[in-house]
Design a protein around this motif. Sequence first.
Motif, PDB file in Angstrom:
ATOM      1  N   ALA A 203      79.797 139.183 -23.876  1.00  0.00           N
ATOM      2  CA  ALA A 203      79.339 137.641 -24.667  1.00  0.00           C
ATOM      3  C   ALA A 203      80.289 137.477 -25.773  1.00  0.00           C
ATOM      4  CB  ALA A 203      77.992 138.037 -25.403  1.00  0.00           C
ATOM      5  N   THR A 204      80.810 138.467 -26.602  1.00  0.00           N
ATOM      6  CA  THR A 204      81.783 138.280 -27.653  1.00  0.00           C
ATOM      7  C   THR A 204      83.150 137.773 -27.096  1.00  0.00           C
ATOM      8  OG1 THR A 204      80.531 140.199 -28.816  1.00  0.00           O
ATOM      9  CG2 THR A 204      83.097 139.346 -29.687  1.00  0.00           C
ATOM     10  N   ALA A 205      83.733 138.354 -25.869  1.00  0.00           N
ATOM     11  CA  ALA A 205      84.985 137.806 -25.351  1.00  0.00           C
ATOM     12  C   ALA A 205      84.901 136.436 -24.920  1.00  0.00           C
ATOM     13  CB  ALA A 205      85.304 138.921 -24.289  1.00  0.00           C
ATOM     14  N   TRP A 206      83.675 136.185 -24.431  1.00  0.00           N
ATOM     15  CA  TRP A 206      83.397 134.524 -23.864  1.00  0.00           C
ATOM     16  C   TRP A 206      83.429 133.815 -25.137  1.00  0.00           C
ATOM     17  CZ3 TRP A 206      79.343 131.365 -25.239  1.00  0.00           C
ATOM     18  CH2 TRP A 206      79.196 130.155 -24.380  1.00  0.00           C
ATOM     19  N   LEU A 207      82.823 134.228 -26.233  1.00  0.00           N
ATOM     20  CA  LEU A 207      82.791 133.410 -27.535  1.00  0.00           C
ATOM     21  C   LEU A 207      84.211 133.194 -27.856  1.00  0.00           C
ATOM     22  CD1 LEU A 207      80.722 132.096 -29.594  1.00  0.00           C
ATOM     23  CD2 LEU A 207      80.849 134.168 -30.787  1.00  0.00           C
ATOM     24  N   VAL A 208      84.973 134.481 -28.092  1.00  0.00           N
ATOM     25  CA  VAL A 208      86.152 134.106 -28.764  1.00  0.00           C
ATOM     26  C   VAL A 208      87.105 133.214 -27.813  1.00  0.00           C
ATOM     27  CG1 VAL A 208      88.298 135.561 -29.051  1.00  0.00           C
ATOM     28  CG2 VAL A 208      86.371 136.643 -29.761  1.00  0.00           C
ATOM     29  N   ASP A 209      87.037 133.227 -26.531  1.00  0.00           N
ATOM     30  CA  ASP A 209      87.732 132.218 -25.492  1.00  0.00           C
ATOM     31  C   ASP A 209      87.407 130.977 -25.934  1.00  0.00           C
ATOM     32  OD1 ASP A 209      89.193 134.200 -24.104  1.00  0.00           O
ATOM     33  OD2 ASP A 209      87.456 134.423 -22.837  1.00  0.00           O
ATOM     34  N   ARG A 210      86.047 130.708 -26.180  1.00  0.00           N
ATOM     35  CA  ARG A 210      85.522 129.216 -26.419  1.00  0.00           C
ATOM     36  C   ARG A 210      86.067 128.689 -27.777  1.00  0.00           C
ATOM     37  NH1 ARG A 210      81.216 127.116 -23.819  1.00  0.00           N
ATOM     38  NH2 ARG A 210      81.491 125.330 -25.038  1.00  0.00           N
ATOM     39  N   MET A 211      85.897 129.824 -28.765  1.00  0.00           N
ATOM     40  CA  MET A 211      86.450 129.156 -30.178  1.00  0.00           C
ATOM     41  C   MET A 211      87.852 128.972 -30.331  1.00  0.00           C
ATOM     42  SD  MET A 211      84.189 131.460 -32.711  1.00  0.00           S
ATOM     43  CE  MET A 211      85.046 130.994 -33.968  1.00  0.00           C
ATOM     44  N   ALA A 212      88.725 129.763 -29.344  1.00  0.00           N
ATOM     45  CA  ALA A 212      90.116 129.916 -29.450  1.00  0.00           C
ATOM     46  C   ALA A 212      90.587 128.369 -28.541  1.00  0.00           C
ATOM     47  CB  ALA A 212      90.975 131.092 -28.786  1.00  0.00           C
ATOM     48  N   ASP A 213      89.777 128.312 -27.451  1.00  0.00           N
ATOM     49  CA  ASP A 213      90.429 127.183 -26.885  1.00  0.00           C
ATOM     50  C   ASP A 213      90.059 125.708 -27.361  1.00  0.00           C
ATOM     51  OD1 ASP A 213      91.182 128.558 -24.609  1.00  0.00           O
ATOM     52  OD2 ASP A 213      89.241 128.554 -23.612  1.00  0.00           O
ATOM     53  N   ARG A 214      88.960 125.868 -28.283  1.00  0.00           N
ATOM     54  CA  ARG A 214      88.758 124.608 -29.127  1.00  0.00           C
ATOM     55  C   ARG A 214      89.667 124.471 -30.078  1.00  0.00           C
ATOM     56  NH1 ARG A 214      81.914 124.459 -29.908  1.00  0.00           N
ATOM     57  NH2 ARG A 214      81.292 124.139 -27.679  1.00  0.00           N
ATOM     58  N   LEU A 215      90.018 125.236 -30.623  1.00  0.00           N
ATOM     59  CA  LEU A 215      90.920 125.265 -31.934  1.00  0.00           C
ATOM     60  C   LEU A 215      92.467 125.008 -31.194  1.00  0.00           C
ATOM     61  CD1 LEU A 215      92.053 125.926 -34.678  1.00  0.00           C
ATOM     62  CD2 LEU A 215      92.516 128.270 -34.005  1.00  0.00           C
ATOM     63  N   VAL A 216      92.936 125.312 -29.941  1.00  0.00           N
ATOM     64  CA  VAL A 216      93.998 124.733 -29.388  1.00  0.00           C
ATOM     65  C   VAL A 216      93.959 123.415 -29.030  1.00  0.00           C
ATOM     66  CG1 VAL A 216      95.317 124.951 -27.212  1.00  0.00           C
ATOM     67  CG2 VAL A 216      94.715 126.931 -28.491  1.00  0.00           C
TER      68      VAL A 216
END
Length: 228
Positions: A203-216
Amino acid sequence: MTGRPAPAMLPPSLRARLGLIAVLATLVVIALGVLYAGHGEPGRVDRWIIDPTADSVRPPWRRVALATDFLGEPAGAAMLVLAAVTGCLLLRRPRAAVLVVVGVSMTVGTATLLKSLVGRTIHGDDNLSYPSGHTAFLTALALMVALVATARLGLGRTAGTLLVLAAALVAGAAMGWAQVALGAHYPTDVLGGWCTALAVVPATAWLVDRMADRLVDRTVDAGQHERR
């Protein structure tokens, strides 16, 4: 946007399988927590696995258990996290470094919260035991390192799943053995800690991916807006 996008920490090929494992692990954590809430003695399953009246492990294995236990203590854990973060940065994987820090924090924080909620004790009322934070920590770190390796090596669904689960099993078994051998936790505490990591890390890995993708995406949009 130029260059290749950073690989996801939770590869799409593993999301369904690890998601299902996380759900099952969550159910195990809840079930054991309800079953042993407020208890201060080993349960039936614990008695099947260990003899609560026996002495703890003796030398030379006691030294091995103590060394393994140290990896879950604040000093040892900090060393492992620092090494993992440094490795991620050297490999130019800042997203992975973020995952390690956030994943460890979330896993240990969840285990600590569960200890207060469940209230199971060992060797006295002040020693909260469920779930095992040491086991949760080392399992979580092994899971995240395996996820980084899976992304970097571009492993497929089967190979990636096997690597992630093998890493979790080896780390959880090693720390779990040390905790039980030293009398710090019951076997079911160890299982709860292992499952806590299996539930939190995906769940944390998925959340980090979502936040990083939005930042990009925001960075790209801002750059395009400036060029207009």
